[in-house]
Design an enzyme around this catalytic site. Structure first.
Site: not given
Ligand SMILES: [Zn+2]
Length: 379
Positions: A92, A273, A311, A313, A316, A342
């Site tokens: 930016d 973003d 999820c 990730c 998780c 997460h």
């Molecule tokens: Zn997750």
């Protein structure tokens, strides 16, 4: 456009998938970019960013210029070497940070004088200097210095800010071509122009009509998601995307709630973003396919299920809500890291679900499925 190829388009709306080519690799759009304002995605490592399938990071010229400073970045040949990140980075221009963080800001015809929010030192940014700074940062996608206004602003204030923003965009685009020629890179840096105009449709249209005459590689929608109503925001997205050529990517700056991302992609936006997924994570708030949850809430103290059963990730796959609730209540730093991973993965995964919906041409149905599940219950 050579650097941006549209792959699939929805037959139901303006949603599309594409590939944006940068020096550090391809960005598959639509995409959500984790925010690394100070060359760090808060509490998250490079390895974590790879694991969640990050396509591009967002960093910030204002912050990097003030700290660590461009001389240090140059020693590392730019931000990639400094933070050990080898994927694409967008910076930016700092227009918003000069507006929102610095003290004693004074805008002139040629640039903006401001005092650092860190030590009070005086600085002067011009559109040309901000191109040079991004050359030193060596990010893949550069943005043009713009003039931000408060929300709400009068039409007159917004029009004056747009007048300067347009003038600065011309200067920046011209300087960018000069710098690009001097650098002679094997692959070209990309330049995105920022569109202002507050919540006024005529000014947004004026911004688009002007920006599309400049040799920019993409368009950023700036000055929204700053406190206007959701209806105003969506109206301005529609007005803007309607007036832009469809051959270049459109990036909505600072938008990061999953429902807003679905709505904006439906209107033809490609990139996003937001600091909220990581900031909220540090406050114990997690995004899940069944809505937002606050991990400190009593029912989670002995809940042995993951944050989100849908999820994939690290958090998780390995930890229960009960453990995360304990970490948060005990003030353990690991809580910030695990919930940040997460929340970022959740938003990136939404864009993957959306890409598939566009490819399968069932965007509207998949959007409905998401909204039905996400807003089914608020806990
Ligand atoms: Zn997750």
């Amino acid at each position: 456009m050579k650097h941006f190829k549209i792959k699939e388009k929805s037959s139901e709306c303006r949603a599309r998938t594409g590939v944006l080519k940068t020096i550090h690799g391809d960005i598959l759009t639509p995409t959500f970019m984790p925010v690394a304002t100070q060359a760090s995605v808060k509490a998250v490592s490079q390895n974590d960013l790879k694991m969640i399938n990050t396509q591009c990071l967002l960093s910030n010229t204002y912050h990097l210029y003030l700290r660590p400073g461009l001389e240090i970045l140059k020693k590392f040949k730019g931000i990639h070497g400094f933070m050990n990140h080898n994927g694409p980075v967008l910076t930016d221009s700092g227009g918003f940070q000069v507006y929102s963080l610095s003290k004693l800001r004074k805008i002139t015809e040629n640039g903006v004088h401001f005092r650092s929010h860190i030590d009070g030192s005086s600085h002067f940014f011009t559109p040309e200097k901000v191109i040079d700074y991004q050359s030193a940062i060596n990010s893949d996608i550069w943005t043009i210095l713009d003039v931000c206004v408060k929300n709400p602003s009068s039409h007159r204030e917004a029009k004056e800010a747009l007048r300067k923003t347009k003038k600065w965009a011309e200067k920046a685009a011209e300087h960018f071509l000069k710098v690009s020629k001097e650098n002679k890179p094997s692959k070209k840096h990309l330049l995105f122009g920022i569109l202002q105009g507050s919540v006024y449709a005529d000014l947004r249209e004026e911004a688009c009509a002007h920006m599309k005459t400049l040799p920019v590689d993409g368009f950023c929608i700036g000055g929204l998601a700053v406190g206007e109503s959701k209806t105003q925001m969506l109206d301005m997205i529609k007005v803007t995307v309607n007036k832009l050529p469809t051959d270049r990517p459109v990036y909505f700056m600072g938008l990061g709630s999953p429902e807003d991302i679905w709505n904006a992609i439906e209107q033809g936006v490609d990139m996003f973003d937001c600091v909220l997924p990581t900031r909220n994570a540090r406050n114990g708030q997690a995004l899940t396919s069944q809505g937002k949850i606050y991990i400190k809430n009593a029912p989670f103290r002995n809940d042995n299920s993951p944050l989100d059963p849908d999820c994939d990730c690290e958090t998780c796959k390995n930890y229960s809500k009960a453990y995360l609730s304990h970490l948060y209540r005990a003030g353990e730093l690991l809580s910030s890291r695990l919930i940040s991973i997460h929340n970022l993965r959740f938003l990136i995964k939404q864009t993957e679900i959306i890409k598939k919906a566009i490819a399968d041409d069932n965007f509207k149905q998949k959007k409905k499925d998401f909204f039905d599940s996400y807003f089914r219950s608020s806990r």
